[in-house]
Design a protein around this motif. Structure first.
Motif, PDB file in Angstrom:
ATOM      1  N   ALA A 243     -13.790  79.298-146.239  1.00 34.92           N
ATOM      2  CA  ALA A 243     -14.231  78.433-147.334  1.00 34.92           C
ATOM      3  C   ALA A 243     -13.516  77.084-147.297  1.00 34.92           C
ATOM      4  N   ALA A 244     -12.226  77.097-146.962  1.00 31.31           N
ATOM      5  CA  ALA A 244     -11.446  75.858-146.928  1.00 31.31           C
ATOM      6  C   ALA A 244     -11.763  75.034-145.695  1.00 31.31           C
ATOM      7  N   PHE A 245     -12.067  75.703-144.573  1.00 28.16           N
ATOM      8  CA  PHE A 245     -12.268  74.988-143.315  1.00 28.16           C
ATOM      9  C   PHE A 245     -13.662  74.373-143.223  1.00 28.16           C
ATOM     10  N   ILE A 246     -14.654  75.032-143.807  1.00 31.71           N
ATOM     11  CA  ILE A 246     -16.034  74.551-143.743  1.00 31.71           C
ATOM     12  C   ILE A 246     -16.328  73.706-144.973  1.00 31.71           C
ATOM     13  N   GLY A 247     -16.826  72.501-144.750  1.00 32.68           N
ATOM     14  CA  GLY A 247     -17.192  71.627-145.856  1.00 32.68           C
ATOM     15  C   GLY A 247     -16.302  70.408-145.939  1.00 32.68           C
ATOM     16  N   SER A 248     -16.919  69.259-146.185  1.00 34.08           N
ATOM     17  CA  SER A 248     -16.181  68.006-146.331  1.00 34.08           C
ATOM     18  C   SER A 248     -16.871  67.159-147.402  1.00 34.08           C
ATOM     19  N   PRO A 249     -16.142  66.797-148.470  1.00 36.05           N
ATOM     20  CA  PRO A 249     -14.754  67.106-148.792  1.00 36.05           C
ATOM     21  C   PRO A 249     -14.514  68.615-148.935  1.00 36.05           C
ATOM     22  N   ALA A 250     -13.264  69.018-148.850  1.00 31.17           N
ATOM     23  CA  ALA A 250     -12.924  70.433-148.846  1.00 31.17           C
ATOM     24  C   ALA A 250     -13.149  71.065-150.208  1.00 31.17           C
ATOM     25  N   MET A 251     -13.325  72.382-150.200  1.00 27.05           N
ATOM     26  CA  MET A 251     -13.499  73.144-151.429  1.00 27.05           C
ATOM     27  C   MET A 251     -12.251  73.050-152.302  1.00 27.05           C
ATOM     28  N   ASN A 252     -12.442  73.030-153.619  1.00 29.19           N
ATOM     29  CA  ASN A 252     -11.337  73.084-154.579  1.00 29.19           C
ATOM     30  C   ASN A 252     -10.948  74.544-154.827  1.00 29.19           C
ATOM     31  N   PHE A 253      -9.653  74.792-154.987  1.00 29.13           N
ATOM     32  CA  PHE A 253      -9.159  76.125-155.316  1.00 29.13           C
ATOM     33  C   PHE A 253      -8.181  76.022-156.481  1.00 29.13           C
ATOM     34  N   PHE A 254      -8.277  76.968-157.416  1.00 27.85           N
ATOM     35  CA  PHE A 254      -7.262  77.048-158.473  1.00 27.85           C
ATOM     36  C   PHE A 254      -7.231  78.474-159.026  1.00 27.85           C
ATOM     37  N   ALA A 255      -6.072  78.835-159.557  1.00 27.75           N
ATOM     38  CA  ALA A 255      -5.845  80.190-160.044  1.00 27.75           C
ATOM     39  C   ALA A 255      -6.562  80.426-161.361  1.00 27.75           C
ATOM     40  N   ILE A 256      -7.102  81.638-161.508  1.00 28.82           N
ATOM     41  CA  ILE A 256      -7.756  82.033-162.769  1.00 28.82           C
ATOM     42  C   ILE A 256      -7.382  83.493-163.063  1.00 28.82           C
ATOM     43  N   ASP A 257      -7.671  83.919-164.286  1.00 29.22           N
ATOM     44  CA  ASP A 257      -7.498  85.322-164.676  1.00 29.22           C
ATOM     45  C   ASP A 257      -8.872  85.968-164.814  1.00 29.22           C
ATOM     46  N   ILE A 258      -8.989  87.209-164.383  1.00 28.08           N
ATOM     47  CA  ILE A 258     -10.234  87.964-164.534  1.00 28.08           C
ATOM     48  C   ILE A 258     -10.120  88.808-165.797  1.00 28.08           C
ATOM     49  N   ALA A 259     -10.982  88.508-166.761  1.00 28.55           N
ATOM     50  CA  ALA A 259     -10.939  89.222-168.034  1.00 28.55           C
ATOM     51  C   ALA A 259     -11.671  90.555-167.959  1.00 28.55           C
ATOM     52  N   ALA A 260     -12.814  90.566-167.268  1.00 31.51           N
ATOM     53  CA  ALA A 260     -13.613  91.792-167.196  1.00 31.51           C
ATOM     54  C   ALA A 260     -14.632  91.641-166.078  1.00 31.51           C
ATOM     55  N   THR A 261     -15.144  92.775-165.599  1.00 33.01           N
ATOM     56  CA  THR A 261     -16.220  92.771-164.610  1.00 33.01           C
ATOM     57  C   THR A 261     -17.382  93.583-165.142  1.00 33.01           C
ATOM     58  N   ASN A 262     -18.578  93.156-164.790  1.00 33.24           N
ATOM     59  CA  ASN A 262     -19.783  93.849-165.249  1.00 33.24           C
ATOM     60  C   ASN A 262     -20.790  93.826-164.109  1.00 33.24           C
ATOM     61  N   GLY A 263     -20.836  94.924-163.340  1.00 35.20           N
ATOM     62  CA  GLY A 263     -21.749  94.955-162.203  1.00 35.20           C
ATOM     63  C   GLY A 263     -21.322  93.964-161.144  1.00 35.20           C
ATOM     64  N   HIS A 264     -22.149  92.980-160.904  1.00 37.18           N
ATOM     65  CA  HIS A 264     -21.856  91.973-159.883  1.00 37.18           C
ATOM     66  C   HIS A 264     -21.412  90.656-160.504  1.00 37.18           C
ATOM     67  N   THR A 265     -20.872  90.711-161.698  1.00 40.48           N
ATOM     68  CA  THR A 265     -20.392  89.508-162.381  1.00 40.48           C
ATOM     69  C   THR A 265     -18.984  89.735-162.906  1.00 40.48           C
ATOM     70  N   ALA A 266     -18.143  88.732-162.745  1.00 40.38           N
ATOM     71  CA  ALA A 266     -16.792  88.788-163.301  1.00 40.38           C
ATOM     72  C   ALA A 266     -16.653  87.693-164.350  1.00 40.38           C
ATOM     73  N   ARG A 267     -16.138  88.062-165.535  1.00 39.02           N
ATOM     74  CA  ARG A 267     -15.814  87.078-166.572  1.00 39.02           C
ATOM     75  C   ARG A 267     -14.393  86.587-166.289  1.00 39.02           C
ATOM     76  N   VAL A 268     -14.251  85.287-165.994  1.00 39.27           N
ATOM     77  CA  VAL A 268     -12.944  84.727-165.663  1.00 39.27           C
ATOM     78  C   VAL A 268     -12.541  83.734-166.742  1.00 39.27           C
ATOM     79  N   ILE A 269     -11.254  83.545-166.867  1.00 41.83           N
ATOM     80  CA  ILE A 269     -10.700  82.584-167.830  1.00 41.83           C
ATOM     81  C   ILE A 269     -10.133  81.411-167.039  1.00 41.83           C
ATOM     82  N   LEU A 270     -10.691  80.231-167.243  1.00 41.60           N
ATOM     83  CA  LEU A 270     -10.285  79.033-166.522  1.00 41.60           C
ATOM     84  C   LEU A 270      -9.012  78.445-167.129  1.00 41.60           C
ATOM     85  N   PRO A 271      -8.280  77.645-166.377  1.00 35.25           N
ATOM     86  CA  PRO A 271      -7.147  76.923-166.957  1.00 35.25           C
ATOM     87  C   PRO A 271      -7.625  76.107-168.156  1.00 35.25           C
ATOM     88  N   GLY A 272      -6.955  76.240-169.262  1.00 34.86           N
ATOM     89  CA  GLY A 272      -7.413  75.594-170.495  1.00 34.86           C
ATOM     90  C   GLY A 272      -8.076  76.576-171.429  1.00 34.86           C
TER      91      GLY A 272
END
Length: 370
Positions: A243-272
């Motif tokens: 993901a980081a090597f393919i693409g220009s400009p490069a992909m953004n990455f940042f840490a998040i928390d996973i609150a819950a998962t439901n099937g093929h979806t994850a509810r995440v909490i973004l910074p802020g």
């Protein structure tokens, strides 16, 4: 990666196949238990950063590097211990390595001359290759009278004249300027379309790989990270490295928390504190991860927009004509945003960023895509 994972996917016998290949230089392992198959007539790129083993892999296929362990097959024949001259391959290097005292015609026909072919055959084949590569007006010139792009075409012609089973290219365009690289990419693509010959192309330049190859092998420290079409690697990277090597400009990455998962979806909490729903294959019991989002999938909105996932301030603006690149300081760190070329923005301006959740990716602690 297993042979099956790096297979050609067509069900047909591969034209070039590496089976559990390892290459060691003393205590250093350059290639580790790598398996790969290449379809006949395909254009396959070996892509990765310096030191990942891509040129070593190519040289093992060519027979220029002995294989420490494993086997190499070309057209179903085991060539592991076969000399390079008997493999029916041709290799084009980064350096043109043309004979300065010879004409273009003589350089192209040199291998036929060494093989003792009649002068008439040499001239006919050189003329045919010159026609394919649009070198006919330069046949009687010497390399010093040619441009960089023309010299590289002569180097390709010298390989083409042998009618090889497989073409191997080791970063052949890296010595050219930007404009010539674009021109030569087009010429190589046309050459492959016209000849239909199997081509394996080493590069560290993702643009070359994405525009030339129908299949890309991404290498990382002597192993395969992922094999797929350019769009497969771009849209569904197997791990953070791809993901980081393919693409220009490069992909953004940042840490998040996973609150819950439901099937093929994850509810995440973004910074802020804002939530977002991100598609996953399987997040298991993960409670934290990294979110990856490409610059074009972050959309500028008013900072008070209720749909803004993050709010920040523009630090740097790059106007590229066809697009504008913004570096935005946010609670998630500095993120890169790609917008339209006529985007009106000012340094220090407060902006909101809306996240295209359907195009975002989650990566676990090992770097694998969740």
């Amino acid at each position: 990666m297993s042979a099956e994972a790096a297979g050609n996917g067509s069900g047909a016998a591969p034209h070039v196949e590496l089976r559990r290949v390892t290459k060691r230089y003393g205590p250093v392992t350059a290639i580790s238990d790598l398996s790969l198959s290449v379809d006949k007539g395909s254009f396959t790129a070996l892509l990765g950063p310096s030191g990942c083993g891509k040129s070593t892999l190519l040289r093992m296929i060519a027979g220029l590097e002995p294989i420490t362990a494993g086997q190499c097959f070309i057209d179903n024949l085991d060539v592991t211990d076969v000399a390079p001259a008997q493999r029916r391959i041709a290799m084009v290097f980064q350096s043109y390595a043309l004979y300065p005292h010879m004409t273009v015609r003589q350089n192209i026909a040199f291998s036929l001359s060494v093989a003792g072919q009649p002068r008439k055959v040499q001239n006919e084949r050189a003329q045919e290759v010159a026609r394919i590569l649009q070198l006919e007006p330069y046949l009687d010139r010497r390399p010093a009278e040619l441009s960089g792009g023309q010299r590289q075409r002569v180097a390709i012609g010298r390989a083409l004249v042998r009618k090889p089973e497989v073409f191997l290219f080791d970063e052949p365009l890296s010595n050219l300027d930007a404009k010539l690289r674009v021109q030569m990419r087009l010429e190589l693509a046309k050459l492959h379309a016209d000849l239909g010959t199997t081509m394996i192309y080493v590069t560290h330049d993702q643009t070359e790989a994405m525009t030339l190859a129908d299949r890309i092998v991404v290498l990382d420290r002597g192993t395969i990270s992922q094999v797929g079409s350019p769009l497969e690697l771009y849209n569904t990277p197997a791990n953070k490295f791809v993901a980081a090597f393919i693409g220009s400009p490069a992909m953004n990455f940042f840490a998040i928390d996973i609150a819950a998962t439901n099937g093929h979806t994850a509810r995440v909490i973004l910074p802020g504190g804002r939530p977002a729903d991100i598609g996953v294959k399987s997040s298991g019991d993960a409670r934290s991860a990294e979110l990856g989002v490409r610059p074009e999938h972050l959309i500028l909105v008013d900072p008070k927009d209720p749909g803004a996932a993050l709010v920040g301030a523009i630090a740097i603006i790059e106007h590229l004509g066809n697009s504008t690149i913004l570096y935005v300081d946010t609670p998630a760190g500095q993120l890169i945003v790609q917008g339209e070329g006529n985007l009106a923005a000012k340094s220090g301006q407060s902006v909101g960023l809306r996240l295209n959740e359907s195009q975002a990716h989650l990566f676990g602690a090992t770097g694998a895509t969740l």
